[in-house]
Design a protein around this motif. Structure first.
Motif, PDB file in Angstrom:
ATOM      1  N   LEU A   1       0.854  -1.203   0.000  1.00  0.00           N
ATOM      2  CA  LEU A   1       0.000   0.000   0.000  1.00  0.00           C
ATOM      3  C   LEU A   1       0.888   1.251   0.000  1.00  0.00           C
ATOM      4  O   LEU A   1       1.977   1.221   0.577  1.00  0.00           O
ATOM      5  CB  LEU A   1      -0.881   0.012   1.248  1.00  0.00           C
ATOM      6  CG  LEU A   1      -1.675  -1.269   1.540  1.00  0.00           C
ATOM      7  CD1 LEU A   1      -2.209  -1.251   2.956  1.00  0.00           C
ATOM      8  CD2 LEU A   1      -2.804  -1.418   0.535  1.00  0.00           C
ATOM      9  N   ILE A   2       0.406   2.320  -0.623  1.00  0.00           N
ATOM     10  CA  ILE A   2       1.167   3.578  -0.597  1.00  0.00           C
ATOM     11  C   ILE A   2       0.244   4.712  -0.146  1.00  0.00           C
ATOM     12  O   ILE A   2      -0.809   4.928  -0.730  1.00  0.00           O
ATOM     13  CB  ILE A   2       1.794   3.917  -1.971  1.00  0.00           C
ATOM     14  CG1 ILE A   2       2.711   2.770  -2.435  1.00  0.00           C
ATOM     15  CG2 ILE A   2       2.583   5.229  -1.905  1.00  0.00           C
ATOM     16  CD1 ILE A   2       3.389   2.985  -3.785  1.00  0.00           C
ATOM     17  N   TYR A   3       0.665   5.397   0.925  1.00  0.00           N
ATOM     18  CA  TYR A   3      -0.134   6.492   1.471  1.00  0.00           C
ATOM     19  C   TYR A   3       0.720   7.735   1.698  1.00  0.00           C
ATOM     20  O   TYR A   3       1.917   7.642   1.960  1.00  0.00           O
ATOM     21  CB  TYR A   3      -0.744   6.081   2.811  1.00  0.00           C
ATOM     22  CG  TYR A   3      -1.779   4.987   2.692  1.00  0.00           C
ATOM     23  CD1 TYR A   3      -3.024   5.242   2.140  1.00  0.00           C
ATOM     24  CD2 TYR A   3      -1.504   3.701   3.141  1.00  0.00           C
ATOM     25  CE1 TYR A   3      -3.974   4.239   2.031  1.00  0.00           C
ATOM     26  CE2 TYR A   3      -2.450   2.680   3.041  1.00  0.00           C
ATOM     27  CZ  TYR A   3      -3.684   2.962   2.481  1.00  0.00           C
ATOM     28  OH  TYR A   3      -4.626   1.979   2.359  1.00  0.00           O
TER      29      TYR A   3
ATOM     30  N   SER B   1      -3.740   4.010  -3.946  1.00  0.00           N
ATOM     31  CA  SER B   1      -2.994   3.505  -2.793  1.00  0.00           C
ATOM     32  C   SER B   1      -2.962   1.986  -2.782  1.00  0.00           C
ATOM     33  O   SER B   1      -1.977   1.375  -2.398  1.00  0.00           O
ATOM     34  CB  SER B   1      -3.621   4.017  -1.493  1.00  0.00           C
ATOM     35  OG  SER B   1      -3.433   5.399  -1.399  1.00  0.00           O
ATOM     36  N   LYS B   2      -4.096   1.385  -3.183  1.00  0.00           N
ATOM     37  CA  LYS B   2      -4.190  -0.079  -3.243  1.00  0.00           C
ATOM     38  C   LYS B   2      -4.252  -0.473  -4.708  1.00  0.00           C
ATOM     39  O   LYS B   2      -5.073   0.083  -5.451  1.00  0.00           O
ATOM     40  CB  LYS B   2      -5.472  -0.575  -2.557  1.00  0.00           C
ATOM     41  CG  LYS B   2      -5.482  -0.401  -1.066  1.00  0.00           C
ATOM     42  CD  LYS B   2      -6.847  -0.842  -0.514  1.00  0.00           C
ATOM     43  CE  LYS B   2      -6.969  -0.411   0.941  1.00  0.00           C
ATOM     44  NZ  LYS B   2      -8.343  -0.532   1.429  1.00  0.00           N
ATOM     45  N   VAL B   3      -3.441  -1.433  -5.104  1.00  0.00           N
ATOM     46  CA  VAL B   3      -3.436  -1.864  -6.504  1.00  0.00           C
ATOM     47  C   VAL B   3      -4.820  -2.393  -6.892  1.00  0.00           C
ATOM     48  O   VAL B   3      -5.417  -3.190  -6.166  1.00  0.00           O
ATOM     49  CB  VAL B   3      -2.353  -2.950  -6.737  1.00  0.00           C
ATOM     50  CG1 VAL B   3      -2.465  -3.538  -8.140  1.00  0.00           C
ATOM     51  CG2 VAL B   3      -0.967  -2.371  -6.531  1.00  0.00           C
ATOM     52  N   GLY B   4      -5.316  -1.926  -8.019  1.00  0.00           N
ATOM     53  CA  GLY B   4      -6.560  -2.449  -8.576  1.00  0.00           C
ATOM     54  C   GLY B   4      -7.839  -1.896  -7.986  1.00  0.00           C
ATOM     55  O   GLY B   4      -8.920  -2.317  -8.385  1.00  0.00           O
ATOM     56  N   SER B   5      -7.746  -0.962  -7.049  1.00  0.00           N
ATOM     57  CA  SER B   5      -8.989  -0.437  -6.469  1.00  0.00           C
ATOM     58  C   SER B   5      -9.525   0.717  -7.310  1.00  0.00           C
ATOM     59  O   SER B   5      -8.777   1.612  -7.705  1.00  0.00           O
ATOM     60  CB  SER B   5      -8.769   0.008  -5.021  1.00  0.00           C
ATOM     61  OG  SER B   5      -7.652   0.834  -4.943  1.00  0.00           O
ATOM     62  N   LEU B   6     -10.810   0.639  -7.607  1.00  0.00           N
ATOM     63  CA  LEU B   6     -11.458   1.673  -8.418  1.00  0.00           C
ATOM     64  C   LEU B   6     -12.656   2.235  -7.659  1.00  0.00           C
ATOM     65  O   LEU B   6     -13.343   1.499  -6.951  1.00  0.00           O
ATOM     66  CB  LEU B   6     -11.938   1.082  -9.746  1.00  0.00           C
ATOM     67  CG  LEU B   6     -10.862   0.680 -10.753  1.00  0.00           C
ATOM     68  CD1 LEU B   6     -11.464  -0.121 -11.880  1.00  0.00           C
ATOM     69  CD2 LEU B   6     -10.153   1.911 -11.303  1.00  0.00           C
TER      70      LEU B   6
END
Lengths: 139, 106
Positions: A47-49, B28-33
């Protein structure tokens, strides 16, 4: 065919110049000792924030950064940071930020007039971007 | 024909006014739309403290190469397109670029 290859080479060179050569660097924090290693995490799960902390209790593994020249491609930056942070065992990168600087670089350019060629200095402005954050893992 | 030329001139002026700025968004999260639910004008801006209501950070928006006001407008537009409700912690990155986190309220 030769012309096509030349065009592809020029385009590739142009794209490389545009994005700039870049690499990911890590400064380990060694909060749990210099010999401590962590199992890797798949890049897709990192995750990246910028402003949020995803875990209440965590250990900071280190500072991760990627430097780019003449522009930032966020997708590419996030992909490489996730990849390297995951290998290091990080579950998230927090406090993500970008700092940019500009500099003037001098390059020698070949100038030809009336079949006489000389090398002349040419000043160009370039920008460097440092994309960084802190790698963390749940405690 | 005149209308077409008029529109061309107008779009050129707007490009010049924005200083050819552009914005990018990364999740921030891969694949989240997230489905858009606000217009750019409805995007709230927070700088030193986050919203009082519950939210999640859905990604980071980065704008480059323009005047500050043009870049902020573009960031709001991009945040709205990507399903954000607010942008938080605007950071002047230097070299005519900015970034901020994109928030979505729960």
């Amino acid at each position: 065919m030769i012309q096509f290859t030349k065009n592809v080479a020029v385009l590739t060179l142009f794209a490389a110049t545009l994005v700039g050569c870049s690499g990911v660097s890590i400064i380990p924090f060694d909060q749990e000792g210099p010999k401590k290693t962590y199992p890797p995490v798949p890049a897709s799960q990192v995750l990246i924030y910028k402003t949020v902390k995803p875990f209440k209790n965590y250990v900071e593994l280190g500072q991760i950064s990627r430097r780019t020249k003449n522009g930032v491609n966020m997708e590419s930056v996030f992909e490489s940071l996730r990849e390297e942070a995951g290998k290091y065992g990080a579950e998230a990168i927090i406090g993500f930020g970008i700092s940019s600087t500009t500099a003037t670089e001098t390059t020698m350019k070949r100038v030809c007039m009336n079949n006489i060629c000389t090398m002349r200095p040419e000043m160009t402005t370039v920008s460097y971007h440092n994309c960084s954050g802190t790698m963390i893992r749940k405690k | 024909m005149i209308m077409k030329n008029y529109l061309k001139v107008l779009s050129s002026i707007s490009v010049l006014a924005s200083g050819c700025a552009s914005a990018q968004f990364s999740t921030s999260k891969v694949g989240s739309l997230y489905a858009p639910r606000r217009t750019p004008e409805q995007i709230e801006i927070y700088q030193t403290q986050g919203p009082k209501k519950k939210y999640e950070e859905i990604g980071i928006v980065y704008a480059c190469c323009g005047h500050t006001d043009a870049m902020v407008e573009l960031m709001k537009k991009k945040a709205a397109e990507c399903g954000g409700d607010a942008i938080y912690s605007l950071q002047d990155t230097g070299a005519h670029s900015m970034n901020a986190s994109v928030l979505r309220f729960e």
